[in-house]
Design a protein around this motif. Structure first.
Motif, mmCIF file in Angstrom:
data_model
loop_
_atom_site.group_PDB
_atom_site.id
_atom_site.type_symbol
_atom_site.label_atom_id
_atom_site.label_comp_id
_atom_site.label_asym_id
_atom_site.label_seq_id
_atom_site.Cartn_x
_atom_site.Cartn_y
_atom_site.Cartn_z
ATOM 1 N N ASN A 171 0.852 -1.178 0.000
ATOM 2 C CA ASN A 171 0.000 0.000 0.000
ATOM 3 C C ASN A 171 0.895 1.238 0.000
ATOM 4 O O ASN A 171 1.859 1.312 0.778
ATOM 5 N N VAL A 172 0.590 2.201 -0.839
ATOM 6 C CA VAL A 172 1.372 3.428 -0.907
ATOM 7 C C VAL A 172 0.862 4.381 0.168
ATOM 8 O O VAL A 172 -0.315 4.727 0.204
ATOM 9 N N VAL A 173 1.763 4.817 1.061
ATOM 10 C CA VAL A 173 1.350 5.668 2.175
ATOM 11 C C VAL A 173 1.967 7.067 2.104
ATOM 12 O O VAL A 173 1.596 7.944 2.891
ATOM 13 N N ALA A 174 2.912 7.283 1.180
ATOM 14 C CA ALA A 174 3.490 8.622 1.001
ATOM 15 C C ALA A 174 4.118 8.697 -0.385
ATOM 16 O O ALA A 174 4.515 7.684 -0.960
ATOM 17 N N TRP A 175 4.200 9.934 -0.910
ATOM 18 C CA TRP A 175 4.717 10.124 -2.261
ATOM 19 C C TRP A 175 5.150 11.581 -2.419
ATOM 20 O O TRP A 175 4.840 12.424 -1.575
ATOM 21 N N ASN A 176 5.880 11.861 -3.492
ATOM 22 C CA ASN A 176 6.247 13.251 -3.777
ATOM 23 C C ASN A 176 5.515 13.731 -5.028
ATOM 24 O O ASN A 176 4.743 12.991 -5.650
ATOM 25 N N ARG A 177 5.744 15.005 -5.401
ATOM 26 C CA ARG A 177 5.015 15.566 -6.539
ATOM 27 C C ARG A 177 5.422 14.921 -7.853
ATOM 28 O O ARG A 177 4.598 14.763 -8.749
ATOM 29 N N ALA A 178 6.687 14.549 -7.964
ATOM 30 C CA ALA A 178 7.124 13.867 -9.182
ATOM 31 C C ALA A 178 6.379 12.545 -9.358
ATOM 32 O O ALA A 178 6.012 12.171 -10.477
ATOM 33 N N ASP A 214 -1.553 10.147 -9.170
ATOM 34 C CA ASP A 214 -1.901 11.161 -8.183
ATOM 35 C C ASP A 214 -2.672 10.467 -7.062
ATOM 36 O O ASP A 214 -3.900 10.411 -7.050
ATOM 37 N N TYR A 215 -1.908 9.929 -6.117
ATOM 38 C CA TYR A 215 -2.502 9.135 -5.038
ATOM 39 C C TYR A 215 -3.435 9.957 -4.165
ATOM 40 O O TYR A 215 -4.313 9.402 -3.497
ATOM 41 N N SER A 216 -3.276 11.265 -4.151
ATOM 42 C CA SER A 216 -4.085 12.104 -3.272
ATOM 43 C C SER A 216 -5.560 12.080 -3.625
ATOM 44 O O SER A 216 -6.405 12.379 -2.774
ATOM 45 N N VAL A 217 -5.897 11.748 -4.862
ATOM 46 C CA VAL A 217 -7.308 11.733 -5.265
ATOM 47 C C VAL A 217 -7.951 10.379 -4.994
ATOM 48 O O VAL A 217 -9.153 10.203 -5.239
ATOM 49 N N LEU A 218 -7.193 9.420 -4.485
ATOM 50 C CA LEU A 218 -7.705 8.077 -4.238
ATOM 51 C C LEU A 218 -7.940 7.851 -2.751
ATOM 52 O O LEU A 218 -7.173 8.341 -1.914
ATOM 53 N N PRO A 219 -8.981 7.112 -2.387
ATOM 54 C CA PRO A 219 -9.160 6.732 -0.984
ATOM 55 C C PRO A 219 -7.967 5.887 -0.530
ATOM 56 O O PRO A 219 -7.381 5.148 -1.334
ATOM 57 N N PRO A 220 -7.577 5.971 0.733
ATOM 58 C CA PRO A 220 -6.413 5.227 1.223
ATOM 59 C C PRO A 220 -6.464 3.733 0.936
ATOM 60 O O PRO A 220 -5.426 3.129 0.628
ATOM 61 N N ILE A 237 -0.531 -1.057 -4.994
ATOM 62 C CA ILE A 237 0.150 -1.184 -6.275
ATOM 63 C C ILE A 237 -0.408 -2.335 -7.105
ATOM 64 O O ILE A 237 -0.550 -2.214 -8.332
ATOM 65 N N LEU A 238 -0.745 -3.442 -6.490
ATOM 66 C CA LEU A 238 -1.294 -4.569 -7.256
ATOM 67 C C LEU A 238 -2.663 -4.234 -7.832
ATOM 68 O O LEU A 238 -2.992 -4.644 -8.941
ATOM 69 N N ARG A 239 -3.458 -3.507 -7.068
ATOM 70 C CA ARG A 239 -4.766 -3.105 -7.596
ATOM 71 C C ARG A 239 -4.602 -2.208 -8.819
ATOM 72 O O ARG A 239 -5.333 -2.343 -9.806
ATOM 73 N N PHE A 240 -3.654 -1.254 -8.761
ATOM 74 C CA PHE A 240 -3.402 -0.408 -9.932
ATOM 75 C C PHE A 240 -3.055 -1.254 -11.140
ATOM 76 O O PHE A 240 -3.594 -1.087 -12.236
ATOM 77 N N LEU A 241 -2.120 -2.158 -10.950
ATOM 78 C CA LEU A 241 -1.528 -2.879 -12.067
ATOM 79 C C LEU A 241 -2.506 -3.848 -12.723
ATOM 80 O O LEU A 241 -2.531 -3.989 -13.952
ATOM 81 N N PHE A 242 -3.331 -4.518 -11.916
ATOM 82 C CA PHE A 242 -4.192 -5.562 -12.466
ATOM 83 C C PHE A 242 -5.624 -5.106 -12.738
ATOM 84 O O PHE A 242 -6.314 -5.734 -13.544
ATOM 85 N N LEU A 243 -6.073 -4.041 -12.081
ATOM 86 C CA LEU A 243 -7.472 -3.673 -12.207
ATOM 87 C C LEU A 243 -7.700 -2.321 -12.882
ATOM 88 O O LEU A 243 -8.841 -1.948 -13.126
ATOM 89 N N GLY A 281 -2.721 19.133 -8.373
ATOM 90 C CA GLY A 281 -3.950 18.850 -9.120
ATOM 91 C C GLY A 281 -3.736 18.813 -10.615
ATOM 92 O O GLY A 281 -4.576 18.278 -11.353
ATOM 93 N N LEU A 282 -2.638 19.404 -11.094
ATOM 94 C CA LEU A 282 -2.383 19.416 -12.524
ATOM 95 C C LEU A 282 -1.671 18.144 -12.987
ATOM 96 O O LEU A 282 -1.474 17.936 -14.179
ATOM 97 N N CYS A 283 -1.235 17.329 -12.035
ATOM 98 C CA CYS A 283 -0.499 16.127 -12.403
ATOM 99 C C CYS A 283 -1.441 15.074 -12.976
ATOM 100 O O CYS A 283 -2.537 14.869 -12.462
ATOM 101 N N ALA A 284 -0.995 14.425 -14.020
ATOM 102 C CA ALA A 284 -1.799 13.372 -14.645
ATOM 103 C C ALA A 284 -1.436 12.023 -14.069
ATOM 104 O O ALA A 284 -0.330 11.808 -13.592
ATOM 105 N N GLN A 285 -2.378 11.127 -14.119
ATOM 106 C CA GLN A 285 -2.097 9.771 -13.658
ATOM 107 C C GLN A 285 -1.213 9.049 -14.648
ATOM 108 O O GLN A 285 -1.105 9.444 -15.802
ATOM 109 N N LEU A 286 -0.565 8.009 -14.109
ATOM 110 C CA LEU A 286 0.318 7.179 -14.927
ATOM 111 C C LEU A 286 -0.382 6.640 -16.166
ATOM 112 O O LEU A 286 -1.489 6.159 -16.061
#
Length: 282
Positions: free
Chosen positions: A128-135, A142-148, A153-159, A277-282
């Motif tokens: 589970n990702v618990v901290a990140w930077n702006r890069a 943009d993990y900040s827009v997602l519920p904790p 990471i596995l959910r991102f990759l497979f779903l 807020g201007l950052c795009a998702q992967l």
């Protein structure tokens, strides 16, 4: 265990025992020395009083991990003291203790933020990702827009189809992630904690179900340690990645991605200065 190691172990145990206040544990009576008595520590640890005495005298032999855990509890050792006791007694650190994490310390967040052109995240042993930077918000997600509870990471990759489409070689990445995740979970003794996550992924992703059933186990240092992305704004990106332990928190690790193209470095650095807020998702 060598005689020197046994003596060092005994001295450490004695120093930790004599600092404790007997009254706080319900023990009374006059004492010639400070701290708990040896038999009181043995009682709290549910081990033989004679054997604990031998341990402090440097002649008890090598204790088991289970006994060391009991002694840690009996002596109220901190995480750092616990690790030191295991190194003295068994020649290795203890297994990772998992703790639910909501975030990280301000000091660690400042470390992440210092990487202005390198995406960096902190993840738990359950990925589970618990901290990140702006890069990371710009290049990865943009993990900040997602519920904790969705920052896994596995959910991102497979779903997440968007995340999947932007991997240079999704099959290889997914296989590596599953293998290293399995190893991390086993090392930390977290099979029960991740059971619901694994079951959900196996139901919802045939690819995860297949890879999980293959039982492959991998380490983070396998291969060239380069992540290749097809970013919607930056185009193809090659990034070396490095995994670092978090001081005092063996259940956390910091993952730093270093872009290999100079022009990509400058573009990430420029964008990471903009509002998140201007950052795009992967």
């Amino acid at each position: 265990m060598s005689s020197n190691a046994a003596q060092t172990l005994g001295e450490f145990l004695r120093s930790r025992r004599t600092r404790l206040d007997p009254a706080s544990f319900g023990f009374s009576g006059r004492r010639r020395t400070s701290g708990l008595r040896r038999e009181e520590v043995a009682q709290r640890a549910n081990i033989s009083s004679a054997w604990y005495t031998w341990l402090e005298q440097g002649r008890g032999g090598a204790p088991s991990a289970e006994v060391l855990e009991r002694i840690c509890t009996a002596l109220m050792l901190t995480d750092t003291e616990r690790e030191h006791l295991f190194v003295l007694g068994l020649g290795r650190p203890p297994e990772v203790r998992y703790r639910a994490v909501d975030g990280v310390s301000p000091r660690l967040q400042r470390v992440l933020d210092s990487f202005d052109a390198s995406p960096a995240i902190v993840k738990t042993a359950t990925w589970n990702v618990v901290a990140w930077n702006r890069a990371a918000s710009f290049v990865l997600t943009d993990y900040s827009v997602l519920p904790p509870d969705e920052r896994n990471i596995l959910r991102f990759l497979f779903l997440n189809p968007s995340v999947r489409s932007k991997q240079h070689d999704w099959e290889s990445v997914a296989r590596f992630v599953v293998g290293t995740f399995r190893a991390d979970v086993a090392r930390a003794g977290l099979a029960t904690e991740v059971a619901d996550l694994v079951d959900d992924l196996r139901r919802r992703s045939p690819e995860f179900d297949r890879m999980w059933g293959e039982n492959h186990v991998l380490s983070h240092d396998v291969g060239e340690n380069v992540k290749r992305l097809l970013h919607p704004q930056l185009g193809p990106i090659d990034m070396e990645y490095s995994l670092f332990a978090v001081d005092g928190r063996p259940d956390l690790s910091m993952l730093v991605y270093t872009p290999l193209q100079a022009e990509i470095v400058e573009r990430i650095r420029a964008v990471s200065r903009e509002p998140v807020g201007l950052c795009a998702q992967l």
